[in-house]
Enzyme design. Structure first.
Site, PDB file in Angstrom:
ATOM      1  N   GLU A 115       0.830  -1.207   0.000  1.00 58.32           N
ATOM      2  CA  GLU A 115       0.000   0.000   0.000  1.00 58.32           C
ATOM      3  C   GLU A 115       0.863   1.256   0.000  1.00 58.32           C
ATOM      4  O   GLU A 115       0.518   2.258  -0.631  1.00 58.32           O
ATOM      5  CB  GLU A 115      -0.929  -0.013   1.210  1.00 58.32           C
ATOM      6  CG  GLU A 115      -1.987  -1.099   1.145  1.00 58.32           C
ATOM      7  CD  GLU A 115      -2.847  -1.172   2.386  1.00 58.32           C
ATOM      8  OE1 GLU A 115      -4.054  -1.410   2.254  1.00 58.32           O
ATOM      9  OE2 GLU A 115      -2.297  -1.002   3.504  1.00 58.32           O
ATOM     10  N   GLU A 135      -3.504  -9.567   4.395  1.00 58.02           N
ATOM     11  CA  GLU A 135      -4.327  -9.200   5.550  1.00 58.02           C
ATOM     12  C   GLU A 135      -5.500 -10.152   5.758  1.00 58.02           C
ATOM     13  O   GLU A 135      -5.908 -10.417   6.893  1.00 58.02           O
ATOM     14  CB  GLU A 135      -4.853  -7.770   5.387  1.00 58.02           C
ATOM     15  CG  GLU A 135      -3.825  -6.673   5.662  1.00 58.02           C
ATOM     16  CD  GLU A 135      -2.999  -6.315   4.452  1.00 58.02           C
ATOM     17  OE1 GLU A 135      -2.337  -5.266   4.473  1.00 58.02           O
ATOM     18  OE2 GLU A 135      -2.981  -7.093   3.471  1.00 58.02           O
TER      19      GLU A 135
END
Length: 264
Positions: A115, A135
């Site tokens: 990210e 995640e």
């Protein structure tokens, strides 16, 4: 050329270019304190009129960044704690970042590390780099990637990466347009600096206008955005249209010479 050492974030400054290295062994994971330092580093870059381009990379040869430091979290760092200015990693939520940022991914970039790379304007990847959004396997959400990826690559591919958390290599990242270029690991930083020098030689006020227009247009209809630009309702566009650089570009074209950009 100046270098600043010490702590988990190292910087190297050469002319108008700032190299930022996340160097937190063993894996360059980011805890709250590191995130705050990165935020201050990128804010200083944003606000320094003599700096035009930043390069972000990781220390060592194995990790760019694996994201959030789970060990620090186990020791009390709250996942919703104070990341500092710019949010996690200091870059992805930093307001008015109107200068180009290059991510030089030198190894593993997963979770928040991927990210963070996606927060840059261009991404170069070493040929051994690998990526993932794992995640899902930890029972949490890759929030920033969930916002960004479906807008940048085919929807079904983005959803596959988000929903499975699987790993993918630099070749696949390049195929889907996640990275601009794959570079042999030994030449990654040389290539990043070559690109940074090219950008640093360009018109900074135009870069600012491009970045603000792209950012503001993300949730706007085409004609609405064009009306805002025409009416000079974007600060960077308004500054550009009244600038010395705008006149310099026209003069240089007419005189058949290279323009000299002053950023004003």
């Amino acid at each position: 050329m100046t270098d600043a050492a010490g702590g988990p974030v190292r910087t190297r400054r050469d002319g108008a270019i700032l190299e930022v290295t996340l160097d937190r062994p063993k894996a360059n994971a980011i805890d709250l304190a590191t995130s705050r330092i990165m935020g201050e580093t990128f804010r200083s870059f944003r606000d320094d009129p003599d700096l035009r381009v930043a390069i972000l990379t990781g220390g060592g040869e194995k990790f760019f960044c694996p994201g959030w430091d789970l060990k620090a979290a186990a020791d009390g760092d709250a996942v919703d704690g104070d990341y500092g200015v710019g949010g996690f990693g200091g870059l992805q939520e930093l307001r008015d970042m109107n200068k180009p940022v290059i991510a030089a991914v030198n190894g593993i970039a997963c979770g928040g590390g991927l990210e963070l790379a996606l927060s840059a304007d261009m991404i170069l990847a070493a040929d051994h780099a690998s990526f993932a959004l794992p995640e899902i396997r930890s029972g949490t959400v890759a929030d920033a990637a969930s916002v960004k990826l479906p807008k940048r690559i085919p929807y079904h591919i983005a959803m596959e990466l988000l929903l499975t958390g699987r790993w993918f290599d630099a070749e696949e990242a390049h195929r889907w347009g996640i990275v601009n270029e794959i570079v042999p690991a030994s030449g990654l930083m040389d290539r990043a600096w070559d690109l940074a020098r090219l950008l640093a030689s360009g018109p900074p006020l135009v870069y600012a206008a491009i970045k603000e227009i792209v950012r503001e247009a993300e949730d706007s209809r085409f004609q609405d955005m064009m009306n805002r630009i025409t009416k000079r309702q974007l600060r960077s566009v308004d500054v550009l249209y009244d600038s010395e650089d705008q006149m310099e570009g026209a003069r240089a074209f007419a005189e058949k010479r290279d323009p000299v950009w002053k950023g004003r």
